[in-house]
Design a protein around this motif. Sequence first.
Motif, PDB file in Angstrom:
ATOM      1  N   ALA A 164       2.853  -0.759 -12.889  1.00 37.79           N
ATOM      2  CA  ALA A 164       3.674  -1.932 -12.586  1.00 37.79           C
ATOM      3  C   ALA A 164       5.153  -1.572 -12.495  1.00 37.79           C
ATOM      4  O   ALA A 164       5.863  -2.058 -11.616  1.00 37.79           O
ATOM      5  CB  ALA A 164       3.451  -2.995 -13.646  1.00 37.79           C
ATOM      6  N   ALA A 165       5.602  -0.718 -13.397  1.00 33.14           N
ATOM      7  CA  ALA A 165       7.016  -0.323 -13.404  1.00 33.14           C
ATOM      8  C   ALA A 165       7.381   0.473 -12.149  1.00 33.14           C
ATOM      9  O   ALA A 165       8.516   0.399 -11.674  1.00 33.14           O
ATOM     10  CB  ALA A 165       7.325   0.495 -14.656  1.00 33.14           C
ATOM     11  N   ALA A 166       6.422   1.210 -11.594  1.00 31.76           N
ATOM     12  CA  ALA A 166       6.701   2.042 -10.415  1.00 31.76           C
ATOM     13  C   ALA A 166       6.659   1.247  -9.112  1.00 31.76           C
ATOM     14  O   ALA A 166       7.184   1.700  -8.095  1.00 31.76           O
ATOM     15  CB  ALA A 166       5.679   3.175 -10.332  1.00 31.76           C
ATOM     16  N   CYS A 167       6.089   0.065  -9.136  1.00 31.08           N
ATOM     17  CA  CYS A 167       5.913  -0.717  -7.911  1.00 31.08           C
ATOM     18  C   CYS A 167       7.241  -1.322  -7.440  1.00 31.08           C
ATOM     19  O   CYS A 167       7.919  -2.017  -8.205  1.00 31.08           O
ATOM     20  CB  CYS A 167       4.893  -1.828  -8.141  1.00 31.08           C
ATOM     21  SG  CYS A 167       4.555  -2.783  -6.643  1.00 31.08           S
ATOM     22  N   PRO A 168       7.616  -1.084  -6.174  1.00 28.27           N
ATOM     23  CA  PRO A 168       8.870  -1.641  -5.667  1.00 28.27           C
ATOM     24  C   PRO A 168       8.768  -3.126  -5.285  1.00 28.27           C
ATOM     25  O   PRO A 168       9.790  -3.766  -5.032  1.00 28.27           O
ATOM     26  CB  PRO A 168       9.157  -0.784  -4.426  1.00 28.27           C
ATOM     27  CG  PRO A 168       7.810  -0.347  -3.954  1.00 28.27           C
ATOM     28  CD  PRO A 168       6.977  -0.192  -5.195  1.00 28.27           C
ATOM     29  N   GLU A 169       7.563  -3.660  -5.236  1.00 26.99           N
ATOM     30  CA  GLU A 169       7.358  -5.064  -4.852  1.00 26.99           C
ATOM     31  C   GLU A 169       7.197  -5.943  -6.098  1.00 26.99           C
ATOM     32  O   GLU A 169       6.774  -5.460  -7.148  1.00 26.99           O
ATOM     33  CB  GLU A 169       6.111  -5.190  -3.967  1.00 26.99           C
ATOM     34  CG  GLU A 169       6.167  -4.376  -2.696  1.00 26.99           C
ATOM     35  CD  GLU A 169       7.325  -4.743  -1.792  1.00 26.99           C
ATOM     36  OE1 GLU A 169       7.657  -5.937  -1.690  1.00 26.99           O
ATOM     37  OE2 GLU A 169       7.907  -3.837  -1.184  1.00 26.99           O
ATOM     38  N   PRO A 170       7.473  -7.236  -5.968  1.00 24.15           N
ATOM     39  CA  PRO A 170       7.329  -8.143  -7.123  1.00 24.15           C
ATOM     40  C   PRO A 170       5.883  -8.632  -7.299  1.00 24.15           C
ATOM     41  O   PRO A 170       5.611  -9.824  -7.303  1.00 24.15           O
ATOM     42  CB  PRO A 170       8.271  -9.298  -6.753  1.00 24.15           C
ATOM     43  CG  PRO A 170       8.209  -9.341  -5.260  1.00 24.15           C
ATOM     44  CD  PRO A 170       8.068  -7.898  -4.818  1.00 24.15           C
ATOM     45  N   ARG A 207       0.828  -1.218   0.000  1.00 26.76           N
ATOM     46  CA  ARG A 207       0.000   0.000   0.000  1.00 26.76           C
ATOM     47  C   ARG A 207       0.860   1.265   0.000  1.00 26.76           C
ATOM     48  O   ARG A 207       0.525   2.261   0.635  1.00 26.76           O
ATOM     49  CB  ARG A 207      -0.979   0.003   1.169  1.00 26.76           C
ATOM     50  CG  ARG A 207      -1.957  -1.158   1.082  1.00 26.76           C
ATOM     51  CD  ARG A 207      -2.843  -1.196   2.270  1.00 26.76           C
ATOM     52  NE  ARG A 207      -2.176  -1.974   3.310  1.00 26.76           N
ATOM     53  CZ  ARG A 207      -2.747  -2.412   4.392  1.00 26.76           C
ATOM     54  NH1 ARG A 207      -3.994  -2.146   4.625  1.00 26.76           N
ATOM     55  NH2 ARG A 207      -2.070  -3.112   5.278  1.00 26.76           N
ATOM     56  N   CYS A 208       1.955   1.224  -0.736  1.00 25.63           N
ATOM     57  CA  CYS A 208       2.854   2.386  -0.820  1.00 25.63           C
ATOM     58  C   CYS A 208       2.294   3.464  -1.753  1.00 25.63           C
ATOM     59  O   CYS A 208       2.754   4.611  -1.716  1.00 25.63           O
ATOM     60  CB  CYS A 208       4.240   1.960  -1.292  1.00 25.63           C
ATOM     61  SG  CYS A 208       4.293   1.430  -3.025  1.00 25.63           S
ATOM     62  N   ASN A 209       1.349   3.110  -2.572  1.00 20.75           N
ATOM     63  CA  ASN A 209       0.675   4.014  -3.515  1.00 20.75           C
ATOM     64  C   ASN A 209       1.559   4.520  -4.649  1.00 20.75           C
ATOM     65  O   ASN A 209       1.216   5.491  -5.313  1.00 20.75           O
ATOM     66  CB  ASN A 209       0.019   5.197  -2.794  1.00 20.75           C
ATOM     67  CG  ASN A 209      -1.131   4.747  -1.932  1.00 20.75           C
ATOM     68  OD1 ASN A 209      -1.765   3.733  -2.220  1.00 20.75           O
ATOM     69  ND2 ASN A 209      -1.405   5.475  -0.881  1.00 20.75           N
TER      70      ASN A 209
END
Length: 170
Positions: A75-81, A38-40
Amino acid sequence: MVDITRRGVLTGAWRSAVPDIRPPWGGNENHFIENCTRCNACLTHCETSILISGPGGYPAVDFQQGECTFCYACAAACPEPIFFPQTSQPWDLSISIDQTCLAYKSIECRRCEDSCEPQAISFRPSLVGIYQPKIDLQGCTGCGACVAGCPVSAITLEHDKCTIAGKYVV
């Protein structure tokens, strides 16, 4: 996902069996909820601003805001897999048009057809004289352009009833 938190029980959200629509390539509901922090980051990078903070703070798609361009920025901005590769299918959404559609009420309207870039919605002659919408389910990408364009909110996109949360549902 059923909201069984105290707030969910008090607001009646627990009654909803329809899971929220998560960002494209986010996988099924369980996969997304288990891995999302939930880092947004996806919300701030969505080029059409259709991602909102949904129940529990998890990202959800609001097609009333516009359409998905499948840019993959979320998707590219998300730090999680969390997200699957862009080469895979973005999601398992099915379109439906309910009886509040103006064409079903003998009023000429084709806004959904005009906004549908893949031309998955077309209008065909009917016995009542007004052309009726016809959906090409195979051609629908689930972009949601038709949802925001409908003046009476008759169009919905939901998870394919056969694959909600990766399980077969009747």
